[in-house]
Design a protein around this motif. Sequence first.
Motif, PDB file in Angstrom:
ATOM      1  N   ASP A 164      28.566   4.846 -55.014  1.00  0.00           N
ATOM      2  CA  ASP A 164      28.128   5.767 -53.791  1.00  0.00           C
ATOM      3  C   ASP A 164      27.635   4.529 -53.139  1.00  0.00           C
ATOM      4  N   ILE A 165      28.206   4.287 -52.032  1.00  0.00           N
ATOM      5  CA  ILE A 165      27.807   3.188 -50.895  1.00  0.00           C
ATOM      6  C   ILE A 165      27.543   3.972 -49.767  1.00  0.00           C
ATOM      7  N   GLN A 166      26.421   3.897 -49.032  1.00  0.00           N
ATOM      8  CA  GLN A 166      25.880   4.550 -47.813  1.00  0.00           C
ATOM      9  C   GLN A 166      25.771   3.361 -46.908  1.00  0.00           C
ATOM     10  N   SER A 167      25.498   2.117 -47.121  1.00  0.00           N
ATOM     11  CA  SER A 167      25.460   1.016 -46.434  1.00  0.00           C
ATOM     12  C   SER A 167      26.512   0.369 -45.929  1.00  0.00           C
ATOM     13  N   GLY A 168      26.383  -0.826 -45.075  1.00  0.00           N
ATOM     14  CA  GLY A 168      27.244  -1.730 -44.866  1.00  0.00           C
ATOM     15  C   GLY A 168      28.193  -1.214 -43.788  1.00  0.00           C
ATOM     16  N   PRO A 169      29.356  -2.218 -43.587  1.00  0.00           N
ATOM     17  CA  PRO A 169      30.429  -1.662 -42.679  1.00  0.00           C
ATOM     18  C   PRO A 169      31.486  -0.623 -43.049  1.00  0.00           C
ATOM     19  N   ASN A 170      31.373  -0.504 -44.456  1.00  0.00           N
ATOM     20  CA  ASN A 170      32.604   0.610 -45.037  1.00  0.00           C
ATOM     21  C   ASN A 170      31.905   1.400 -45.933  1.00  0.00           C
ATOM     22  N   PRO A 171      30.944   2.299 -45.531  1.00  0.00           N
ATOM     23  CA  PRO A 171      30.414   3.265 -46.485  1.00  0.00           C
ATOM     24  C   PRO A 171      31.509   4.029 -47.213  1.00  0.00           C
ATOM     25  N   THR A 172      31.308   4.583 -48.340  1.00  0.00           N
ATOM     26  CA  THR A 172      32.119   5.667 -49.213  1.00  0.00           C
ATOM     27  C   THR A 172      31.454   6.759 -49.065  1.00  0.00           C
ATOM     28  N   SER A 173      30.324   7.009 -48.709  1.00  0.00           N
ATOM     29  CA  SER A 173      29.674   8.130 -48.629  1.00  0.00           C
ATOM     30  C   SER A 173      29.032   8.272 -47.277  1.00  0.00           C
ATOM     31  N   ILE A 174      29.108   9.412 -46.492  1.00  0.00           N
ATOM     32  CA  ILE A 174      28.489   9.378 -45.345  1.00  0.00           C
ATOM     33  C   ILE A 174      28.011  10.788 -45.025  1.00  0.00           C
ATOM     34  N   SER A 175      26.758  10.875 -44.367  1.00  0.00           N
ATOM     35  CA  SER A 175      26.158  12.150 -44.115  1.00  0.00           C
ATOM     36  C   SER A 175      26.836  13.204 -42.767  1.00  0.00           C
ATOM     37  N   ILE A 176      27.221  14.111 -43.253  1.00  0.00           N
ATOM     38  CA  ILE A 176      28.014  14.883 -42.224  1.00  0.00           C
ATOM     39  C   ILE A 176      27.170  16.130 -41.799  1.00  0.00           C
ATOM     40  N   VAL A 177      26.111  16.473 -42.378  1.00  0.00           N
ATOM     41  CA  VAL A 177      25.276  17.304 -42.144  1.00  0.00           C
ATOM     42  C   VAL A 177      23.792  16.925 -42.438  1.00  0.00           C
ATOM     43  N   LYS A 178      22.976  16.890 -41.231  1.00  0.00           N
ATOM     44  CA  LYS A 178      21.610  16.484 -41.394  1.00  0.00           C
ATOM     45  C   LYS A 178      20.778  17.821 -41.041  1.00  0.00           C
ATOM     46  N   PRO A 179      19.674  17.881 -41.767  1.00  0.00           N
ATOM     47  CA  PRO A 179      18.827  19.001 -41.777  1.00  0.00           C
ATOM     48  C   PRO A 179      18.145  19.056 -40.186  1.00  0.00           C
ATOM     49  N   PRO A 180      17.778  20.181 -39.539  1.00  0.00           N
ATOM     50  CA  PRO A 180      17.030  20.184 -38.178  1.00  0.00           C
ATOM     51  C   PRO A 180      15.986  19.274 -38.327  1.00  0.00           C
ATOM     52  N   THR A 211      22.001   2.070 -61.302  1.00  0.00           N
ATOM     53  CA  THR A 211      21.233   1.347 -60.605  1.00  0.00           C
ATOM     54  C   THR A 211      20.974   2.088 -59.008  1.00  0.00           C
ATOM     55  N   LEU A 212      20.067   2.272 -58.376  1.00  0.00           N
ATOM     56  CA  LEU A 212      19.621   2.826 -57.011  1.00  0.00           C
ATOM     57  C   LEU A 212      18.869   2.003 -56.150  1.00  0.00           C
ATOM     58  N   ASN A 213      19.336   1.729 -55.131  1.00  0.00           N
ATOM     59  CA  ASN A 213      18.550   0.857 -53.949  1.00  0.00           C
ATOM     60  C   ASN A 213      17.909   1.943 -53.200  1.00  0.00           C
ATOM     61  N   MET A 214      16.655   2.082 -53.124  1.00  0.00           N
ATOM     62  CA  MET A 214      15.907   2.994 -52.233  1.00  0.00           C
ATOM     63  C   MET A 214      15.947   2.749 -50.875  1.00  0.00           C
ATOM     64  N   GLN A 215      16.052   1.510 -50.525  1.00  0.00           N
ATOM     65  CA  GLN A 215      16.469   0.990 -49.205  1.00  0.00           C
ATOM     66  C   GLN A 215      17.653   1.277 -48.332  1.00  0.00           C
ATOM     67  N   THR A 216      18.777   1.153 -49.234  1.00  0.00           N
ATOM     68  CA  THR A 216      20.055   1.244 -48.681  1.00  0.00           C
ATOM     69  C   THR A 216      20.598   2.763 -49.011  1.00  0.00           C
ATOM     70  N   ARG A 217      19.979   3.093 -50.291  1.00  0.00           N
ATOM     71  CA  ARG A 217      20.482   4.618 -50.817  1.00  0.00           C
ATOM     72  C   ARG A 217      21.689   4.302 -51.579  1.00  0.00           C
ATOM     73  N   ASP A 218      22.102   3.193 -51.739  1.00  0.00           N
ATOM     74  CA  ASP A 218      23.141   2.946 -52.695  1.00  0.00           C
ATOM     75  C   ASP A 218      23.013   2.945 -54.135  1.00  0.00           C
ATOM     76  N   ALA A 219      23.921   3.711 -54.734  1.00  0.00           N
ATOM     77  CA  ALA A 219      23.669   4.099 -56.196  1.00  0.00           C
ATOM     78  C   ALA A 219      24.909   3.597 -56.952  1.00  0.00           C
ATOM     79  N   ILE A 220      24.947   3.242 -58.173  1.00  0.00           N
ATOM     80  CA  ILE A 220      26.101   3.283 -59.238  1.00  0.00           C
ATOM     81  C   ILE A 220      25.551   4.204 -60.323  1.00  0.00           C
ATOM     82  N   VAL A 221      26.439   5.148 -60.729  1.00  0.00           N
ATOM     83  CA  VAL A 221      26.205   6.038 -61.681  1.00  0.00           C
ATOM     84  C   VAL A 221      27.143   5.877 -62.808  1.00  0.00           C
ATOM     85  N   LYS A 222      26.807   5.851 -64.072  1.00  0.00           N
ATOM     86  CA  LYS A 222      27.703   5.948 -65.259  1.00  0.00           C
ATOM     87  C   LYS A 222      28.115   7.290 -65.570  1.00  0.00           C
TER      88      LYS A 222
END
Length: 188
Positions: free
Chosen positions: A51-67, A169-180
């Motif tokens: 789950d890659i939320q950072s960098g130029p090509n994220p594979t996970s993007i936020s489409i709804v944010k809370p108010p 792994t979970l990077n709390m700064q970038t919110r990138d995660a690798i899950v088995k």
Amino acid sequence: MATFLLPFTLSLLTTLSLTSPATGTTPKTSNPNPIKLGTEKLSHFQFYWNDIQSGPNPTSISIVKPPPTTTSATGFGTVNMIDNPLTDKPDNNSQILGRAQGFYGLSSQEEIGLLMAMNFVFTTGRYNGSTLTVLGRNAVLQKVREMPVIGGTGLFRFARGYVQASTHTLNMQTRDAIVKYNVYVLHY
């Protein structure tokens, strides 16, 4: 009384006509068992969900944010769309086995809990072209989370089973995660 009786009668007749079986011909099948299922088997395999939320090509993007008035510490209400690589090792540069496509939403106000709806789309090896569908709750901070497999396509037609997810792994700064993911699935 008459103004009530007429609409009620028309409503009742409409409901009955929509729910009553039609008279006339009964559908017939030319083959009483059109699906040849074979022997059911249990498959177990594992891969890594990136789950890659950072960098130029994220594979996970936020489409709804809370108010902006929401002050939830759990991110309650956030929804991400995903097209995450599934790899054979816990490294973004290892062999890609497929993609996890779908979304997850932060659905708990008390803990970091996700509602996950995704398809594992396999693109290599024996399962190339087949998919598995996972729909369930993922309490992210638990060591092992279990979610149901509710179906599939290709070699996984009529699939049912479960997956067990554990954070590698979970990077709390970038919110990138690798899950088995360990997958246990019954299929034909």
